[in-house]
Design a protein around this motif. Structure first.
Motif, PDB file in Angstrom:
ATOM      1  N   ALA A   1       5.289  50.643 -35.132  1.00  0.00           N
ATOM      2  CA  ALA A   1       5.515  50.428 -36.568  1.00  0.00           C
ATOM      3  C   ALA A   1       4.195  50.441 -37.341  1.00  0.00           C
ATOM      4  N   LEU A   2       3.184  49.787 -36.791  1.00  0.00           N
ATOM      5  CA  LEU A   2       1.875  49.759 -37.450  1.00  0.00           C
ATOM      6  C   LEU A   2       1.244  51.151 -37.498  1.00  0.00           C
ATOM      7  N   LEU A   3       1.368  51.902 -36.417  1.00  0.00           N
ATOM      8  CA  LEU A   3       0.841  53.274 -36.393  1.00  0.00           C
ATOM      9  C   LEU A   3       1.554  54.132 -37.422  1.00  0.00           C
ATOM     10  N   ASN A   4       2.862  53.966 -37.514  1.00  0.00           N
ATOM     11  CA  ASN A   4       3.637  54.735 -38.487  1.00  0.00           C
ATOM     12  C   ASN A   4       3.219  54.384 -39.918  1.00  0.00           C
ATOM     13  N   GLU A   5       3.036  53.102 -40.181  1.00  0.00           N
ATOM     14  CA  GLU A   5       2.580  52.667 -41.508  1.00  0.00           C
ATOM     15  C   GLU A   5       1.210  53.247 -41.830  1.00  0.00           C
TER      16      GLU A   5
ATOM     17  N   TYR B   1     -10.728  47.727 -46.447  1.00  0.00           N
ATOM     18  CA  TYR B   1      -9.293  47.480 -46.262  1.00  0.00           C
ATOM     19  C   TYR B   1      -8.754  48.317 -45.103  1.00  0.00           C
ATOM     20  N   VAL B   2      -9.108  49.596 -45.069  1.00  0.00           N
ATOM     21  CA  VAL B   2      -8.645  50.470 -43.986  1.00  0.00           C
ATOM     22  C   VAL B   2      -9.172  49.974 -42.640  1.00  0.00           C
ATOM     23  N   THR B   3     -10.412  49.522 -42.613  1.00  0.00           N
ATOM     24  CA  THR B   3     -10.967  48.955 -41.386  1.00  0.00           C
ATOM     25  C   THR B   3     -10.108  47.785 -40.912  1.00  0.00           C
ATOM     26  N   SER B   4      -9.688  46.934 -41.834  1.00  0.00           N
ATOM     27  CA  SER B   4      -8.847  45.791 -41.451  1.00  0.00           C
ATOM     28  C   SER B   4      -7.504  46.264 -40.902  1.00  0.00           C
ATOM     29  N   LEU B   5      -6.954  47.333 -41.460  1.00  0.00           N
ATOM     30  CA  LEU B   5      -5.694  47.874 -40.949  1.00  0.00           C
ATOM     31  C   LEU B   5      -5.849  48.392 -39.519  1.00  0.00           C
ATOM     32  N   ILE B   6      -6.928  49.133 -39.279  1.00  0.00           N
ATOM     33  CA  ILE B   6      -7.192  49.667 -37.937  1.00  0.00           C
ATOM     34  C   ILE B   6      -7.386  48.512 -36.953  1.00  0.00           C
ATOM     35  N   ASN B   7      -8.135  47.506 -37.378  1.00  0.00           N
ATOM     36  CA  ASN B   7      -8.355  46.339 -36.513  1.00  0.00           C
ATOM     37  C   ASN B   7      -7.040  45.635 -36.176  1.00  0.00           C
ATOM     38  N   ASN B   8      -6.130  45.559 -37.146  1.00  0.00           N
ATOM     39  CA  ASN B   8      -4.829  44.925 -36.899  1.00  0.00           C
ATOM     40  C   ASN B   8      -4.007  45.711 -35.885  1.00  0.00           C
ATOM     41  N   ILE B   9      -4.041  47.026 -35.971  1.00  0.00           N
ATOM     42  CA  ILE B   9      -3.321  47.843 -34.996  1.00  0.00           C
ATOM     43  C   ILE B   9      -3.939  47.649 -33.617  1.00  0.00           C
ATOM     44  N   TYR B  10      -5.266  47.649 -33.576  1.00  0.00           N
ATOM     45  CA  TYR B  10      -5.967  47.466 -32.295  1.00  0.00           C
ATOM     46  C   TYR B  10      -5.591  46.117 -31.674  1.00  0.00           C
TER      47      TYR B  10
ATOM     48  N   PHE C   1      -7.219  55.453 -28.195  1.00  0.00           N
ATOM     49  CA  PHE C   1      -7.013  56.311 -29.357  1.00  0.00           C
ATOM     50  C   PHE C   1      -7.706  55.719 -30.585  1.00  0.00           C
ATOM     51  N   LEU C   2      -7.574  54.416 -30.763  1.00  0.00           N
ATOM     52  CA  LEU C   2      -8.132  53.748 -31.945  1.00  0.00           C
ATOM     53  C   LEU C   2      -9.647  53.589 -31.893  1.00  0.00           C
TER      54      LEU C   2
ATOM     55  N   SER D   1     -13.271  65.501 -34.566  1.00  0.00           N
ATOM     56  CA  SER D   1     -13.315  66.062 -33.216  1.00  0.00           C
ATOM     57  C   SER D   1     -12.614  65.159 -32.196  1.00  0.00           C
ATOM     58  N   LEU D   2     -11.614  64.442 -32.631  1.00  0.00           N
ATOM     59  CA  LEU D   2     -10.858  63.558 -31.747  1.00  0.00           C
ATOM     60  C   LEU D   2      -9.877  64.388 -30.926  1.00  0.00           C
ATOM     61  N   VAL D   3      -9.900  64.197 -29.635  1.00  0.00           N
ATOM     62  CA  VAL D   3      -8.957  64.894 -28.748  1.00  0.00           C
ATOM     63  C   VAL D   3      -7.844  63.916 -28.397  1.00  0.00           C
ATOM     64  N   LEU D   4      -6.603  64.325 -28.669  1.00  0.00           N
ATOM     65  CA  LEU D   4      -5.468  63.434 -28.400  1.00  0.00           C
ATOM     66  C   LEU D   4      -4.961  63.634 -26.994  1.00  0.00           C
TER      67      LEU D   4
END
Length: 170
Positions: free
Chosen positions: A8-12, A96-105, A119-120, A167-170
């Motif tokens: 859900a967090l990734l989708n958001e 703000y975006v950093t905080s979102l990424i940290n929350n997903i992590y 990935f994160l 250059s992120l490889v998934l």
């Protein structure tokens, strides 16, 4: 399958990244109207990066067979009194975006989702760079923005920025 909360967090985050692109296009619009095409260029490229970030999250969700729900992207509503305002708003937004990424992590960490954490990792590094770039722009504007010749040179410097896909490889 991903943990429900992590998914859900990734989708958001897809929507949040597309909003970031909208926001930076709005900044570019502002600078175009002010005759600062270099600043506009810098934020147009920033918008491209944010769209790519959204697509990386999108692809990660697809690669993990997760349902993606595309939500409405809010309209940017910032009002700027001067040419420094978008720069400060940009730094605030990157934090703000950093905080979102940290929350997903953190959510991935809680469920031992090491693949999502890996990935994160790229995004965590990227956010450090984004915050540094935003801070540097503010510093340069504080140093040179009040002098027309220096502002012209800074604008010219920003005009030379070119787009480089992640250059992120998934």
């Amino acid at each position: 399958m991903l943990n429900e909360k992590v998914a859900a967090l990734l989708n958001e985050q897809i929507t949040k990244e597309f909003y970031s692109a909208y926001l930076y296009l709005d900044f570019a619009n502002y600078y175009e109207r002010k005759g600062l095409d270099g600043f506009a260029n810098w934020y147009k490229i920033q918008a491209q990066e944010e769209r790519d970030h959204a697509m990386l999250f999108y692809q990660y969700m697809q690669n993990n067979s997760e349902k993606i729900t595309l939500e409405t992207i809010d309209k940017p509503d910032k009002v700027f009194a001067n040419t420094m305002d978008p720069l400060k708003a940009g730094l605030e937004h990157e934090r703000y975006v950093t905080s979102l990424i940290n929350n997903i992590y953190a959510a991935a960490y809680d469920v031992k989702d090491f693949r999502t954490m890996q990935f994160l990792d790229w995004f965590i590094k990227e956010q450090g760079e984004e915050e540094t770039n935003a801070t540097d722009l503010i510093t340069k504007m504080e140093l040179f923005g009040s002098d027309p010749k220096s502002l012209y040179m800074l604008n010219s410097e920003l005009k030379s920025r070119v787009y480089s896909a992640p250059s992120l490889v998934l």
